[in-house]
Design an enzyme around this catalytic site. Structure first.
Site, PDB file in Angstrom:
ATOM      1  CB  SER A 142      -0.676  -0.204   1.198  1.00 47.79           C
ATOM      2  OG  SER A 142      -1.556   1.175   1.318  1.00 47.79           O
ATOM      3  CE1 TYR A 155      -3.457  -2.516   4.984  1.00 46.88           C
ATOM      4  CE2 TYR A 155      -3.223  -0.518   4.409  1.00 46.88           C
ATOM      5  CZ  TYR A 155      -3.640  -1.454   3.542  1.00 46.88           C
ATOM      6  OH  TYR A 155      -4.084  -1.731   2.515  1.00 46.88           O
TER       7      TYR A 155
HETATM    8  P1  NDP Z   1     -12.346  -4.780  -0.125  1.00 46.77           P
HETATM    9  O1  NDP Z   1     -12.155  -4.714   1.657  1.00 46.77           O
HETATM   10  O2  NDP Z   1     -13.395  -4.292  -0.714  1.00 46.77           O
HETATM   11  O3  NDP Z   1     -11.906  -6.306  -0.034  1.00 46.77           O
HETATM   12  C1  NDP Z   1     -11.307  -7.297   0.134  1.00 46.77           C
HETATM   13  C2  NDP Z   1     -11.353  -8.192  -0.718  1.00 46.77           C
HETATM   14  O4  NDP Z   1     -10.500  -9.424   0.382  1.00 46.77           O
HETATM   15  C3  NDP Z   1     -12.421  -9.320   0.036  1.00 46.77           C
HETATM   16  O5  NDP Z   1     -13.091 -10.056  -1.312  1.00 46.77           O
HETATM   17  C4  NDP Z   1     -12.548 -10.012   0.604  1.00 46.77           C
HETATM   18  O6  NDP Z   1     -13.512 -11.204   0.597  1.00 46.77           O
HETATM   19  C5  NDP Z   1     -11.237 -10.418   0.688  1.00 46.77           C
HETATM   20  N1  NDP Z   1     -10.777 -11.673   2.278  1.00 46.77           N
HETATM   21  C6  NDP Z   1     -10.773 -10.173   3.732  1.00 46.77           C
HETATM   22  N2  NDP Z   1      -9.857 -11.339   4.458  1.00 46.77           N
HETATM   23  C7  NDP Z   1     -10.066 -12.475   4.074  1.00 46.77           C
HETATM   24  C8  NDP Z   1      -9.660 -13.996   3.828  1.00 46.77           C
HETATM   25  N3  NDP Z   1      -8.988 -13.758   5.094  1.00 46.77           N
HETATM   26  N4  NDP Z   1      -9.397 -14.495   3.244  1.00 46.77           N
HETATM   27  C9  NDP Z   1      -9.570 -14.930   2.011  1.00 46.77           C
HETATM   28  N5  NDP Z   1     -10.073 -13.675   1.641  1.00 46.77           N
HETATM   29  C10 NDP Z   1     -10.394 -12.335   2.804  1.00 46.77           C
HETATM   30  O7  NDP Z   1     -10.653  -3.891   0.337  1.00 46.77           O
HETATM   31  P2  NDP Z   1      -9.970  -3.950  -1.209  1.00 46.77           P
HETATM   32  O8  NDP Z   1     -10.288  -4.371  -2.475  1.00 46.77           O
HETATM   33  O9  NDP Z   1      -9.721  -2.525  -1.266  1.00 46.77           O
HETATM   34  O10 NDP Z   1      -8.754  -3.928  -0.912  1.00 46.77           O
HETATM   35  C11 NDP Z   1      -7.539  -5.411  -1.645  1.00 46.77           C
HETATM   36  C12 NDP Z   1      -6.228  -5.041  -1.788  1.00 46.77           C
HETATM   37  O11 NDP Z   1      -5.314  -3.712  -1.939  1.00 46.77           O
HETATM   38  C13 NDP Z   1      -5.586  -5.272  -0.412  1.00 46.77           C
HETATM   39  O12 NDP Z   1      -4.621  -6.403  -0.030  1.00 46.77           O
HETATM   40  C14 NDP Z   1      -5.668  -4.002   0.966  1.00 46.77           C
HETATM   41  O13 NDP Z   1      -4.217  -3.635   1.721  1.00 46.77           O
HETATM   42  C15 NDP Z   1      -5.219  -3.675  -0.767  1.00 46.77           C
HETATM   43  N6  NDP Z   1      -5.029  -1.746  -0.757  1.00 46.77           N
HETATM   44  C16 NDP Z   1      -5.991  -1.494  -1.038  1.00 46.77           C
HETATM   45  C17 NDP Z   1      -6.200  -0.015  -1.348  1.00 46.77           C
HETATM   46  C18 NDP Z   1      -7.963   0.804  -1.032  1.00 46.77           C
HETATM   47  O14 NDP Z   1      -7.375   2.204  -0.845  1.00 46.77           O
HETATM   48  N7  NDP Z   1      -8.595   0.354  -1.515  1.00 46.77           N
HETATM   49  C19 NDP Z   1      -4.937   1.040  -0.781  1.00 46.77           C
HETATM   50  C20 NDP Z   1      -3.665   0.122  -1.268  1.00 46.77           C
HETATM   51  C21 NDP Z   1      -3.825  -1.195  -0.673  1.00 46.77           C
HETATM   52  P3  NDP Z   1     -14.520 -11.891   1.827  1.00 46.77           P
HETATM   53  O15 NDP Z   1     -15.668 -10.510   1.566  1.00 46.77           O
HETATM   54  O16 NDP Z   1     -14.929 -13.147   1.317  1.00 46.77           O
HETATM   55  O17 NDP Z   1     -14.403 -11.730   3.367  1.00 46.77           O
END
Ligand code: NDP
Length: 247
Positions: A142, A155
């Site tokens: 990130s 984080y």
């Molecule tokens: P969302 O919260 O929109 O989606 C997260 C996803 O991760 C969901 O599909 C969720 O599935 C899944 N997930 C969470 N915990 C688990 C687990 N233990 N095992 C399997 N799946 C899991 O997040 P984003 O799309 O925004 O983020 C995606 C990545 O990008 C992350 O790594 C985040 O740290 C990174 N990121 C995001 C930014 C942002 O501004 N959005 C900025 C920088 C980095 P379910 O609903 O089934 O739990």
């Protein structure tokens, strides 16, 4: 039943929603057979799989909590049995709950490290044993790591770990022709970023990059698609900060 496909196989963790869903859509459009992994959102994951298959792709939904080594092993087994040996791993699953370090409970700390760090460790370890040579691994860091904003200590520490994994694992896979890179998005308009923020806070973040907008999931999906492609064969051990110029 083993219904292997000629397409390259990609696992996208956390692909039920947000950036992961956009990555799954993009990789399917690029010709990959895709494992749509999720932990809880089965409805969203199944709907996405139906959409990808209806569009002529090949996708399966696999429930696995990435923080569980057993779940991750079973996810790779499901991929191999239903699609084939894995070529691309996208470690997108992640969680955040910005909280000052002094107010962080043991549970919050564990959840962040279990999902973001142990989750990435679990899939990398399994990938080392099971992925095809010539494959691609894309981890998720990130841009917050570079900003040192209050509330992001835990984080950022998880994402610093992911970057450390990326640099070292790229070297440990010497001889396999597998690249290991990370993408480090700035703020992206998903529930992870938007939930719990006021409109004013969202606008503040949107104005931070010189391109003066939030990232969209597709902005990140296209970067992942590049790193997963044959075009990126000489990019290895790198962290690509996809953030509209925010630093
Ligand atoms: P969302 O919260 O929109 O989606 C997260 C996803 O991760 C969901 O599909 C969720 O599935 C899944 N997930 C969470 N915990 C688990 C687990 N233990 N095992 C399997 N799946 C899991 O997040 P984003 O799309 O925004 O983020 C995606 C990545 O990008 C992350 O790594 C985040 O740290 C990174 N990121 C995001 C930014 C942002 O501004 N959005 C900025 C920088 C980095 P379910 O609903 O089934 O739990």
């Amino acid at each position: 039943m083993n219904t292997t496909t000629n397409a390259q196989i990609a696992i996208v963790t956390g692909a039920s929603r947000g950036i992961g869903a956009a990555v799954a859509r993009r990789l399917a459009a690029d010709g990959f057979a895709v494992v749509v992994n999720y932990a809880a959102s089965s409805g969203e994951a199944e709907a996405l799989v139906a959409e990808l298959n209806a569009a002529g792709g090949r996708a399966i939904a696999v429930k696995a909590d990435v923080s569980s080594a057993g779940d991750v092993r079973r996810m790779f087994e499901a991929a191999e049995q239903q699609l084939g040996k894995v070529d691309v791993l996208v470690n997108n699953a992640g969680v955040i709950k910005p909280t000052p370090l002094a107010d962080t409970s043991d549970e919050l700390y564990d959840r962040a490290f279990d999902t973001n760090v142990r989750g990435t460790f679990n899939t990398l370890r399994e990938a080392a044993r099971r992925m095809n040579d010539g494959g691609r691994i894309v981890n998720f860091s990130s841009t917050t790591l570079a900003l040192n904003m209050p509330g992001y200590a835990i984080y950022n520490a998880t994402k610093a770990s992911v970057e450390a994994f990326t640099h070292v694992f790229a070297k440990e896979l010497r001889g396999r022709n597998i690249t290991v890179n990370a993408v480090a998005p700035g703020p992206v308009a998903t529930s992870l970023f938007l939930d719990g923020k006021t409109n004013e806070q969202i606008q503040h973040f949107a104005k931070m990059p010189p391109l003066e907008r939030l990232g969209q999931p597709d902005d990140i999906a296209s970067v992942v698609a590049f790193l997963a492609s044959s075009q990126a064969g000489w990019v290895n051990g790198q962290v690509l900060r996809a953030n509209g110029g925010l630093a």
